[in-house]
Design a protein around this motif. Structure first.
Motif, PDB file in Angstrom:
ATOM      1  N   THR A   1      10.510  29.824  38.721  1.00  0.00           N
ATOM      2  CA  THR A   1      10.200  30.584  37.520  1.00  0.00           C
ATOM      3  C   THR A   1      10.048  29.627  36.352  1.00  0.00           C
ATOM      4  N   ILE A   2       9.029  29.856  35.548  1.00  0.00           N
ATOM      5  CA  ILE A   2       8.783  29.053  34.352  1.00  0.00           C
ATOM      6  C   ILE A   2       8.843  29.978  33.147  1.00  0.00           C
ATOM      7  N   HIS A   3       9.623  29.606  32.179  1.00  0.00           N
ATOM      8  CA  HIS A   3       9.647  30.318  30.902  1.00  0.00           C
ATOM      9  C   HIS A   3       8.869  29.438  29.939  1.00  0.00           C
ATOM     10  N   LEU A   4       7.838  29.987  29.316  1.00  0.00           N
ATOM     11  CA  LEU A   4       6.935  29.195  28.499  1.00  0.00           C
ATOM     12  C   LEU A   4       6.768  29.843  27.136  1.00  0.00           C
ATOM     13  N   GLN A   5       7.019  29.081  26.093  1.00  0.00           N
ATOM     14  CA  GLN A   5       6.769  29.572  24.743  1.00  0.00           C
ATOM     15  C   GLN A   5       5.529  28.876  24.206  1.00  0.00           C
ATOM     16  N   VAL A   6       4.590  29.670  23.718  1.00  0.00           N
ATOM     17  CA  VAL A   6       3.327  29.128  23.227  1.00  0.00           C
ATOM     18  C   VAL A   6       2.994  29.756  21.877  1.00  0.00           C
TER      19      VAL A   6
END
Length: 69
Positions: free
Chosen positions: A3-8
């Motif tokens: 799982t990847i948590h990504l803030q953009v």
């Protein structure tokens, strides 16, 4: 699966979502917050807290990744 948590940035969000949707469903899927169970949300928050404290000890291969930066 991992799982990847990504803030953009808001301006990049839709382009990234569109790209992810091009990937095969059995290889990658988008997990909206409301799709996660209470336990999954707690685990995610725990991981985010660790990252904010610069504690990467539970993450796989951190030394290998760090050496590549």
């Amino acid at each position: 699966m991992k799982t990847i948590h990504l803030q953009v940035e808001d301006s990049s969000y839709q382009a990234i979502i569109n790209f992810i949707k091009l990937l095969p469903e059995n290889r990658c899927r988008i997990l909206e917050d409301e799709m996660l169970s209470k336990a999954e949300q707690q685990q995610l928050q725990h991981s985010l807290n660790q990252i904010n404290q610069k504690d990467y000890s539970e993450f796989e291969d951190w030394d290998a990744v760090k050496d590549q930066l």
